[in-house]
Design an enzyme around this catalytic site. Structure first.
Site, PDB file in Angstrom:
ATOM      1  N   ARG A 104       0.800  -1.226   0.000  1.00 23.67           N
ATOM      2  CA  ARG A 104       0.000   0.000   0.000  1.00 23.67           C
ATOM      3  C   ARG A 104       0.833   1.276   0.000  1.00 23.67           C
ATOM      4  NH1 ARG A 104      -3.037  -3.692   1.541  1.00 23.67           N
ATOM      5  NH2 ARG A 104      -1.135  -4.316   2.549  1.00 23.67           N
ATOM      6  N   THR A 105       1.790   1.323   0.910  1.00 24.43           N
ATOM      7  CA  THR A 105       2.469   2.613   1.066  1.00 24.43           C
ATOM      8  C   THR A 105       3.210   2.971  -0.216  1.00 24.43           C
ATOM      9  OG1 THR A 105       2.660   2.173   3.408  1.00 24.43           O
ATOM     10  CG2 THR A 105       4.040   3.929   2.539  1.00 24.43           C
ATOM     11  N   LYS A 107      25.345  -3.620  -1.634  1.00 24.12           N
ATOM     12  CA  LYS A 107      26.809  -3.522  -1.824  1.00 24.12           C
ATOM     13  C   LYS A 107      27.444  -2.796  -0.645  1.00 24.12           C
ATOM     14  CE  LYS A 107      26.321  -2.935  -6.827  1.00 24.12           C
ATOM     15  NZ  LYS A 107      26.507  -1.933  -7.894  1.00 24.12           N
ATOM     16  N   ARG A 117      11.379   4.047   3.128  1.00 18.30           N
ATOM     17  CA  ARG A 117      11.015   3.100   4.200  1.00 18.30           C
ATOM     18  C   ARG A 117      12.239   2.269   4.518  1.00 18.30           C
ATOM     19  NH1 ARG A 117       5.888  -0.883   4.481  1.00 18.30           N
ATOM     20  NH2 ARG A 117       4.987   1.087   5.160  1.00 18.30           N
ATOM     21  N   HIS A 166       5.211   6.109  11.418  1.00 19.33           N
ATOM     22  CA  HIS A 166       4.692   5.931  10.058  1.00 19.33           C
ATOM     23  C   HIS A 166       3.714   7.082   9.788  1.00 19.33           C
ATOM     24  CE1 HIS A 166       3.369   4.259   6.402  1.00 19.33           C
ATOM     25  NE2 HIS A 166       3.121   3.015   6.756  1.00 19.33           N
TER      26      HIS A 166
HETATM   27  C1  NCD Z   1       1.811  -0.868   8.167  1.00 18.95           C
HETATM   28  C2  NCD Z   1       3.313  -0.721   8.297  1.00 18.95           C
HETATM   29  O1  NCD Z   1       4.050  -0.928   7.341  1.00 18.95           O
HETATM   30  O2  NCD Z   1       3.716  -0.359   9.399  1.00 18.95           O
HETATM   31  N1  NCD Z   1       1.409  -1.103   6.840  1.00 18.95           N
HETATM   32  C3  NCD Z   1       1.145  -0.037   6.031  1.00 18.95           C
HETATM   33  O3  NCD Z   1       2.005   0.756   5.744  1.00 18.95           O
HETATM   34  N2  NCD Z   1      -0.109   0.122   5.621  1.00 18.95           N
HETATM   35  C4  NCD Z   1       1.218  -1.850   9.089  1.00 18.95           C
HETATM   36  C5  NCD Z   1       1.764  -3.238   9.086  1.00 18.95           C
HETATM   37  O4  NCD Z   1       2.652  -3.589   8.324  1.00 18.95           O
HETATM   38  O5  NCD Z   1       1.250  -4.026   9.876  1.00 18.95           O
END
Ligand code: NCD
Length: 305
Positions: free
Chosen positions: A51-52, A80, A101, A129
């Protein structure tokens, strides 16, 4: 130049404006279809995501921009031995804005200190997040009509769940928000959240173990996945992973207009039979994630009105 590391990087007024913009984008998508013509978003993902990353990419494409990036550390020069600082310096030459991320807490902050372009924290380990929080706030505000005067239950892995940490940080700024923290003993919120965020700000909260005990008082129930990747041993994960399962029966204990949110991915913590319940808002929430990321990209690029 502005970055987004935590939801607190935006004042409540700025946040309101951003959510208004997201609502306008939802209503008038055509108005924004060329707002980012010629701009590029880099997505640097050192940890899995569906999703993100894809909602960021969809957001930039909806704005007329383009996207580039990598979806795992293995497919980048991190494999690397390149540092995040060096990678971001280079990405700054290729793109106008970057979402990152990383499994390490603070990695996005390190990147932002070396970056020549706005950096968005798309999740740093078990820490924060913020863009999921923007998504959650937009969902609650749009579907409930307010962010104040709510009782929200946060259920599951409150220790490692970064979405929970960011959401608590953001919601304490609104009036009369009460928290019911529902978790097994071992997965309670970290001490800094309990002491420095909740107690230090005199926020009303309780910690309970049984979901059934909390259900009837909630306006919003925020379910979370037990964060397998943050556990030190498999045994503990296996013991805790199915601690909570939201079922049709448990939904009968809830208010008629309670919202069920989940950042997704779901494993077993919400039974699929709940998906048809009109109170289940987690797939809508994923859609809101695109609008709010569009609003965020416009804001950080200085293109919002
Ligand atoms: C979340 C995350 O990555 O922290 N997912 C997301 O970005 N929608 C929640 C999760 O992974 O449980």
């Amino acid at each position: 130049m502005r970055h987004l590391m935590s939801p607190l990087d935006l004042s409540v007024e700025e946040l309101d404006k951003l959510l208004d913009l997201a609502n306008d984008i939802e209503k008038n998508p055509d108005k924004y279809a060329h707002a980012c013509d010629g701009k590029k978003l880099a997505t640097c993902f050192y940890e899995p995501s569906t999703r993100t990353r894809l909602s960021f990419e969809a957001a930039m494409l909806n704005l007329g921009g383009s996207v580039l990036g990598f979806a795992s550390a293995d497919s980048s020069s991190a494999s690397k031995g390149e540092s995040v600082s060096d990678t971001i310096r280079v990405i700054s030459c290729y793109a106008d804005i970057c979402a990152i991320r990383h499994p390490k807490e603070g990695a996005a902050l390190v990147a932002s200190q070396k970056s020549l372009i706005p950096v968005i924290n798309a999740g740093d380990g078990g820490h924060q997040h913020p863009t999921q929080t923007l998504t959650d706030l937009l969902t609650i505000r749009t579907l409930k009509g307010r962010l104040s005067d709510i009782t929200i239950g946060l259920c599951g892995d409150l220790k490692f769940g970064r979405t929970v940490h960011s959401l608590i940080n953001a919601l304490i700024r609104y009036k009369n928000v009460k928290f019911v923290l529902i978790s097994p003993e071992e997965l309670r919120v970290p001490d800094y959240i309990r002491e420095d965020v909740l107690r230090a700000n005199n926020v009303e909260f309780e910690e309970v173990e049984r979901l059934e005990d909390a259900m009837s008082k909630l306006d919003v129930l925020y379910m979370t996945r037990v964060q397998k990747e943050r556990f030190f041993n498999e045994e503990d994960y296996v013991r805790l992973k199915d601690y909570y399962v939201l079922t049709k029966e448990k939904m009968q204990l809830a208010k008629e207009d309670m919202l069920v949110l989940h950042p997704l991915p779901r494993v077993n913590e919400i039974s699929v039979e709940v998906d048809d319940d009109p109170r289940a808002a987690y797939f809508k929430q994923a859609q809101y994630g695109v609008y709010v990321r569009m609003a965020l990209i416009l804001t950080l690029l200085g293109l919002a009105e």
